[in-house]
Design a protein around this motif. Structure first.
Motif, short mmCIF file in Angstrom:
data_model
loop_
_atom_site.label_atom_id
_atom_site.label_comp_id
_atom_site.label_asym_id
_atom_site.label_seq_id
_atom_site.Cartn_x
_atom_site.Cartn_y
_atom_site.Cartn_z
N PHE A 102 0.85 -1.18 0.00
CA PHE A 102 0.00 0.00 0.00
C PHE A 102 0.90 1.24 0.00
CE2 PHE A 102 -2.73 -3.26 1.57
CZ PHE A 102 -4.04 -2.87 1.36
N GLU A 103 0.42 2.32 -0.57
CA GLU A 103 1.07 3.62 -0.40
C GLU A 103 0.45 4.28 0.83
OE1 GLU A 103 1.47 6.22 -3.78
OE2 GLU A 103 1.12 4.54 -5.15
N VAL A 104 1.28 4.90 1.66
CA VAL A 104 0.79 5.51 2.89
C VAL A 104 1.23 6.96 2.96
CG1 VAL A 104 0.90 5.48 5.41
CG2 VAL A 104 0.82 3.32 4.14
N GLY A 105 0.25 7.83 3.19
CA GLY A 105 0.52 9.24 3.44
C GLY A 105 -0.03 9.63 4.81
N VAL A 106 0.47 10.72 5.37
CA VAL A 106 0.07 11.12 6.72
C VAL A 106 -0.32 12.59 6.73
CG1 VAL A 106 0.77 11.32 9.14
CG2 VAL A 106 1.66 9.44 7.72
N VAL A 107 -1.45 12.89 7.33
CA VAL A 107 -1.86 14.26 7.64
C VAL A 107 -1.92 14.36 9.15
CG1 VAL A 107 -3.68 15.99 7.45
CG2 VAL A 107 -3.15 14.52 5.49
N CYS A 108 -1.14 15.27 9.73
CA CYS A 108 -1.02 15.30 11.20
C CYS A 108 -1.21 16.70 11.76
CB CYS A 108 0.35 14.74 11.62
SG CYS A 108 1.74 15.76 11.11
N ASN A 109 -1.35 16.75 13.05
CA ASN A 109 -1.56 18.02 13.75
C ASN A 109 -0.25 18.49 14.37
OD1 ASN A 109 -3.72 19.87 14.29
ND2 ASN A 109 -3.45 19.44 16.46
N LEU A 148 -7.41 23.53 4.08
CA LEU A 148 -6.14 23.53 3.36
C LEU A 148 -5.66 22.12 3.03
CD1 LEU A 148 -4.27 26.34 5.34
CD2 LEU A 148 -5.28 26.51 3.05
N SER A 149 -6.22 21.11 3.74
CA SER A 149 -5.82 19.72 3.49
C SER A 149 -6.81 18.95 2.63
CB SER A 149 -5.63 18.99 4.83
OG SER A 149 -4.36 19.29 5.38
N VAL A 150 -7.83 19.64 2.11
CA VAL A 150 -8.86 18.94 1.33
C VAL A 150 -8.25 18.25 0.12
CG1 VAL A 150 -10.81 19.35 -0.22
CG2 VAL A 150 -10.86 20.27 2.11
N ARG A 151 -7.40 18.96 -0.61
CA ARG A 151 -6.81 18.35 -1.81
C ARG A 151 -5.98 17.13 -1.44
NH1 ARG A 151 -3.13 21.59 -6.33
NH2 ARG A 151 -2.80 19.79 -7.73
N ARG A 152 -5.21 17.27 -0.38
CA ARG A 152 -4.38 16.15 0.08
C ARG A 152 -5.24 14.95 0.46
NH1 ARG A 152 0.46 13.51 0.43
NH2 ARG A 152 1.00 12.85 2.52
N LEU A 153 -6.30 15.18 1.22
CA LEU A 153 -7.16 14.09 1.67
C LEU A 153 -7.86 13.42 0.49
CD1 LEU A 153 -8.64 15.80 4.86
CD2 LEU A 153 -7.02 13.90 4.81
N ASN A 154 -8.24 14.19 -0.50
CA ASN A 154 -8.93 13.63 -1.67
C ASN A 154 -7.99 12.83 -2.58
OD1 ASN A 154 -11.67 14.26 -1.39
ND2 ASN A 154 -11.31 16.39 -1.97
N SER A 155 -6.70 12.91 -2.32
CA SER A 155 -5.76 12.13 -3.14
C SER A 155 -5.67 10.68 -2.68
CB SER A 155 -4.36 12.77 -3.07
OG SER A 155 -3.75 12.55 -1.80
N PHE A 156 -6.31 10.35 -1.54
CA PHE A 156 -6.26 8.99 -1.01
C PHE A 156 -7.49 8.20 -1.45
CE2 PHE A 156 -4.05 11.56 2.36
CZ PHE A 156 -2.76 11.14 2.04
N VAL A 192 -12.29 14.81 10.16
CA VAL A 192 -12.42 14.48 8.74
C VAL A 192 -13.89 14.40 8.33
CG1 VAL A 192 -11.80 12.86 6.92
CG2 VAL A 192 -10.24 13.21 8.84
N ALA A 193 -14.71 13.84 9.23
CA ALA A 193 -16.14 13.69 8.92
C ALA A 193 -16.81 15.04 8.70
CB ALA A 193 -16.83 12.92 10.04
N ILE A 229 -14.73 16.37 0.80
CA ILE A 229 -13.87 15.21 0.53
C ILE A 229 -14.75 14.01 0.16
CG2 ILE A 229 -12.03 16.02 2.06
CD1 ILE A 229 -12.94 13.85 4.04
N THR A 230 -14.14 13.06 -0.54
CA THR A 230 -14.91 11.91 -1.02
C THR A 230 -14.44 10.55 -0.50
OG1 THR A 230 -13.51 11.82 -3.00
CG2 THR A 230 -15.56 13.10 -3.14
N PRO A 231 -13.18 10.35 -0.08
CA PRO A 231 -12.78 8.99 0.32
C PRO A 231 -13.53 8.51 1.56
CG PRO A 231 -10.85 10.39 -0.05
CD PRO A 231 -12.05 11.29 -0.03
#
Length: 391
Positions: free
Chosen positions: A30-37, A91-99, A113-114, A122-124
């Motif tokens: 799997f490819e894994v990306g991280v969005v963090c605080n 600001l992270s919408v584009r990033r989140l939608n890439s998953f 996220v919800a 977002i759609t994922p």
């Protein structure tokens, strides 16, 4: 398949179970990306080695270039702070939608996220893993209902124990969207090396953050009681970890006249912790419900100790009885029951043969139900199924 993890500060020493799960997906292609605080490696975490080297390359802050505003926004009145935070989360919408699928660890991150999904940004599909604080504190404050958007717009909720599963369903989650998925450990990296405790100093150990819910205070009070009732009994107690309660705990040890038998090591690298475990006989983690409602899930530290061959002493707390069967794979006392803890430790000291059998049964329990390889296989299947269903 691209999996996006949404977490708090990253990477965190106290949340190595999250990193291990990410590594499990990487190993399964799997490819894994991280969005963090907040990107802030803690002490004793080497980000130059795998899997962190790969993970850090794919890690982004929720607010990107605006992350520097976090400390200022934290000082705003609550209403204004929430509005500013929600705006910056976009600001992270584009990033989140890439998953293809989003995995949020801890309920508050899933809810974050919800809220974006509710607004159609977002759609994922969203998978949320619940661990303890995210269930216990809102339960204590009677606000588990705040997860209603997550329950509606999330695809799957994965509490780490059955106790949390029941609470989430009672709070309004569909039972079809809630399934227990445990955290586990790599048992191949923890050799079973039970130490003989016959006619030697009994070595006890705790490994935890020094915070209220870990119950180290009651372990110290129990050992003080042991010293008073059996002064001839030879023992040493090592406490590995750090946290806001360290000075208070050192004072409790002094008041209990056991400072000569108790060592506070502070935080240690994981390899050093494993060596400390190898030298010890008894692992003590008498967890309690904190004043703010914070609770354990099922502590990974208990799994590691059981796998290593130590006799474990803990409490009837949250999901811990799902891991430890009293006087079969370890010992359980009521929360804050100092006398029961002391009795368990004295029993252990005088029944080495029975404890050897307990240790073997405990190792088997971990191998069968808390094996990270098996759990990571299952999690990979869950992620794939949710991603496919969400398309």
């Amino acid at each position: 398949m691209r999996v996006g993890y949404v977490v708090g500060r990253f990477p965190a020493l106290s949340e190595t179970f999250v990193i291990n799960q990410m590594a499990g997906l990487l190993q399964r292609n799997f490819e894994v990306g991280v969005v963090c605080n907040g990107i802030a490696p803690e002490a004793h975490i080497d980000t130059s080695v795998e899997p962190l080297s790969t993970l850090m390359a794919g890690t982004r802050d929720w607010w990107g270039p605006a992350a520097g505003l976090r400390s200022r926004i934290a000082t705003l009145p609550s209403g204004l702070r929430d509005k500013a935070s929600t705006l910056l989360d976009r600001l992270s919408v584009r990033r989140l939608n890439s998953f293809d699928v989003i995995v949020a660890h801890f309920g508050h991150n899933g809810a974050r996220v919800a809220r974006l999904k509710k607004r159609g940004l977002i759609t994922p599909p969203i998978i949320t893993v619940f661990h303890g604080y995210d269930v216990g504190v809102p339960l204590h404050e009677k606000r588990l209902g705040e997860y209603r958007d997550l329950f509606k717009f999330g695809s799957l909720n994965l509490p780490v124990n059955d106790y949390f599963r029941r609470l989430l369903i009672e709070a309004g989650a569909s039972d079809q969207k809630v399934s227990v998925h445990r955290m586990g450990i790599d048992v191949t990296q923890i050799p079973f090396t039970p130490q003989s405790r016959r006619e030697v100093t009994l070595r006890l150990i705790s490994v935890s953050r020094l915070i209220e819910k870990k119950g180290v205070e009651f372990a110290l009070r129990a050992m003080s009681l042991v010293k008073k009732s059996k002064p001839e009994f030879d023992w040493q107690y090592t406490i590995v970890g750090d946290g806001p309660n360290r000075e208070q705990l050192q004072q409790i040890a002094a008041e209990g006249d056991i400072t000569d038998r108790v060592a506070f090591t502070g935080s240690l690298p994981h390899a050093t912790v494993k060596e400390e475990l190898r030298r010890s006989h008894v692992f003590v983690l008498p967890s309690v419900t904190a004043g703010n409602g914070d609770v354990e899930g099922i502590p990974v530290a208990l799994m590691e100790a059981m796998a290593a061959g130590l006799t474990v002493v803990s409490t009837h707390h949250s999901g811990i009885p799902e891991l430890i069967a009293d006087r079969k794979t370890g010992f359980l006392a009521p929360e804050k029951d100092v006398a029961a803890l002391a009795d368990s430790i004295l029993w252990i000291a005088t029944h080495p043969e029975q404890c050897e059998q307990f240790a073997q049964d405990a190792r088997l329990k971990v191998e069968q139900e808390y094996n990270a390889e098996t759990l990571n296989d299952r999690f990979a299947t869950i992620v794939s199924d949710v991603a496919k269903a969400g398309k």
